[in-house]
Enzyme design. Structure first.
Site, short mmCIF file in Angstrom:
data_model
loop_
_atom_site.label_atom_id
_atom_site.label_comp_id
_atom_site.label_asym_id
_atom_site.label_seq_id
_atom_site.Cartn_x
_atom_site.Cartn_y
_atom_site.Cartn_z
N ASP A 327 43.54 -2.80 0.57
CA ASP A 327 44.45 -2.83 1.76
C ASP A 327 43.68 -2.13 3.12
O ASP A 327 42.32 -1.46 2.35
CB ASP A 327 45.76 -1.89 1.19
CG ASP A 327 46.24 -1.19 2.66
OD1 ASP A 327 47.07 -1.77 2.71
OD2 ASP A 327 46.45 -0.41 2.22
N GLU A 356 42.73 -7.54 3.87
CA GLU A 356 43.34 -6.73 4.59
C GLU A 356 43.03 -6.80 6.25
O GLU A 356 42.48 -5.85 6.40
CB GLU A 356 44.11 -6.18 4.54
CG GLU A 356 45.41 -5.80 5.50
CD GLU A 356 45.94 -4.20 5.52
OE1 GLU A 356 47.17 -4.26 6.33
OE2 GLU A 356 45.72 -3.85 4.73
N ASP A 423 54.97 -5.76 6.20
CA ASP A 423 54.14 -4.95 7.76
C ASP A 423 55.30 -6.26 8.81
O ASP A 423 54.29 -5.12 10.14
CB ASP A 423 52.69 -5.29 7.46
CG ASP A 423 51.77 -3.83 6.42
OD1 ASP A 423 52.69 -2.84 5.84
OD2 ASP A 423 50.95 -4.26 6.60
#
Length: 575
Positions: A327, A356, A423
């Site tokens: 992340d 990410e 997201d």
């Protein structure tokens, strides 16, 4: 020729080792400015009578975007080293381009040429082969299935009883995933990506409190081992989500800092600007965005680094996970990621490391950090073209070719291609509820190089706006599922599994079409070719195509004219 547009640089995405014996060499020129490019190449030490011995080979124009053409060639240096330059022709003049610039005649000395010093095996970008053949399924654990009511948190709501709110709890857990593995196997899924499952205070768990324990509302380590074992029996890989950029506010070392200030032994674990610590109006310590409940780690601190590396190796060693999704990966220092890769790959060399990153990611994809990044540029281009009608066919082709040319082929083959996630708004919502558009998106996704991912519930037609709307409870009642959509996706996944050229073993070659809204591209493999034709329009269209076998409709297509209904697609295996 416009010299200013001609570009090459050794290493990265313009000259790289594709494998232990093959180099890929790229060149960029102004769009439609050059008719042909040849590469001039040879071993720097091969001379006869004081003359350097070289060869010439024609480069392939692999694609174009709105500004540039991209040329590619594969070269196998006999002695694993190479000097090379380019011969460019536009019909009027011929130029020779080398590391030192442009010349009218071929430079005689190797010192003028680009250099690939030596093809060292350890420098070859190597991502796990299995990823190329993996179709992922992303699960937000709190919303997939409640398999064990005994671990429900306080205030839990009946499953799917209301629209999700930022703090809603519905009781989803790991047992709920185990209970529904048949659904994933039937769909053809062979990889699961879990958003965080470690102890945290939120429902999304990106505010980690304990990196070494499963959140009690999801179960325990025993249940996770059972889940992983069941998945591995079915040929399903498991990827967990690690949050190493920041922790949660209630992470014990940060709580120690709140109590003791500069006297805390963890003071330097974080980026704290002043004392006392404050959270309003903005925190006086670095955080994820400006969220006070997610303080940012100082990963340059050796103790922090060792702690997080231990987290990374622990779940690989003890639970045999197959991948880490990282992340906010772009905000963590490169040195840390190099150490992370070294440590986890030491334990499991074919572990998949996914970062990410939403922007150009070449600095992280040189073989020393990540195997792939989440391919949001593909996502945006696909949605803007098919779902939202924001760009036309040419804009889409330009963007996709720009993305593909931004990375080595070996990187593109394992890119994480998604249409939606926790997201983003759900993909059917992005399509305005237009199911036929979603079918086209799935056809594109499943015939594209990379590793596709389906967000839980998208396969049955769930809708929802951005967080929290995209995080609703999975719908398990058959009468509320869009089974037509699911069966279509299942068929596409099956086609991809059975014909690897449709996936990462096939190169994308866009073709022209007289129909404004018809997208055509070939998937070119070493022994076979497919033609994918998508009618992105509410009008019918007729396309002239070669003879082939229609693998989507399971029939021979002998006629040269293919009739496509509105929002219809066809996948042909060419003779």
């Amino acid at each position: 020729m416009l010299k200013e547009a001609i570009y090459h640089r050794p290493k990265n995405n313009y000259a790289y080792a594709y494998n232990s014996s093959t180099l890929h060499i790229r060149l960029r020129t102004k769009k439609d400015d050059v008719d042909a490019v040849k590469v001039i190449f040879g071993d720097p030490y091969t001379w006869e009578k004081d003359i350097w011995q070289y060869s010439k080979s024609l480069m392939l124009k692999e694609g174009s975007d709105d500004l540039f053409d991209y040329w590619l060639i594969e070269v196998e240096p006999e002695f694993r080293r190479l000097r090379y330059g380019f011969e460019l022709t536009d019909g009027k003049e011929t130029l020779f381009y080398t590391e030192r610039g442009f010349y009218k005649d071929v430079p005689k000395h190797t010192g003028y040429y680009f250099c690939f010093p030596f093809l060292n095996g350890i420098d070859v970008f190597t991502a796990p082969d299995w990823v190329k053949d993996t179709v992922w399924y992303q699960i937000f654990p709190e919303r997939f299935g409640n398999g064990d009511a005994s671990n429900d948190p306080s205030g839990v709501l009946p499953w799917g009883s209301e629209a999700p709110q930022p703090t809603s709890q519905f009781g989803g857990d790991l047992q709920g995933v185990i209970d529904h593995l048949d659904h994933l196997s039937d769909l053809g899924i062979n990889g699961i990506y879990f958003t965080p499952i470690f102890t945290a205070t939120s429902n999304h768990k990106y505010d980690t409190v304990d990196y070494f324990h499963i959140d009690p509302q999801f179960g325990d380590e025993k249940v996770l081992k059972q889940l992983i074992n069941e998945c591995h029996k079915r040929g399903i890989k498991i990827m967990l989500d690690a949050v190493f950029n920041h922790c949660g506010y209630y992470f014990e070392p940060f709580q120690d800092v709140l109590k003791k200030g500069k006297d805390s032994k963890y003071w330097d674990w974080f980026h704290i600007k002043d004392w006392p610590i404050q959270t309003d109006p903005k925190p006086n310590y670095d955080t994820f965005a400006f969220t006070p409940f997610m303080p940012k780690f100082n990963t340059e601190n050796q103790e922090v680094k060792e702690y997080l590396l231990k987290v990374g190796t622990y779940w690989v060693e003890e639970f045999d996970i197959d991948g880490w999704r990282l992340d906010v990966a772009n905000e963590v220092d490169h040195s840390f990621w190099r150490s992370f890769r070294s440590e986890v790959k030491r334990i499991k060399p074919d572990l998949y490391i996914l970062g990410e990153i939403w922007h150009d990611s070449m600095p992280w994809l040189q073989g020393d950090q990540f195997d792939a990044v989440m391919n949001y540029r593909f996502t945006t281009a696909a949605l803007d073209f098919i779902a939202k009608d924001k760009i036309d066919k040419q804009d889409f082709k330009d963007e996709v070719m720009n993305v593909l040319s931004s990375y080595p082929h070996s990187v593109n083959e394992v890119a994480f291609n998604l249409l939606g996630s926790h997201d983003t708004p759900r993909v059917l919502t992005e399509c305005g509820g237009h199911k036929e558009k979603l079918k086209l998106l799935y056809a594109l996704q499943m015939t594209f190089p990379g590793s596709p991912c389906v967000y839980y519930g998208d396969e049955i037609g769930m809708e929802g706006d951005n967080d929290p709307g995209c995080r609703a409870c999975m719908v398990w009642e058959k009468d509320k599922q869009d089974l037509d959509l699911m069966h279509g996706l299942k068929k596409l996944i099956n086609l991809r599994h059975r014909n690897t050229t449709l996936g990462s073993n096939g190169r994308v070659v866009f073709e022209d079409s007289p129909n404004k809204h018809v997208l055509r591209y070939k998937k070119v493999g070493s022994r076979e070719q497919f033609l994918v034709v998508l009618n992105v329009s509410d009008q019918s269209a007729v396309e002239k195509v070669p003879e082939g076998y229609d693998v989507w409709n399971d029939k021979v297509l002998a006629e040269q004219h293919l009739s496509l209904q509105p929002w219809e697609f066809c996948i042909l295996k060419l003779k």
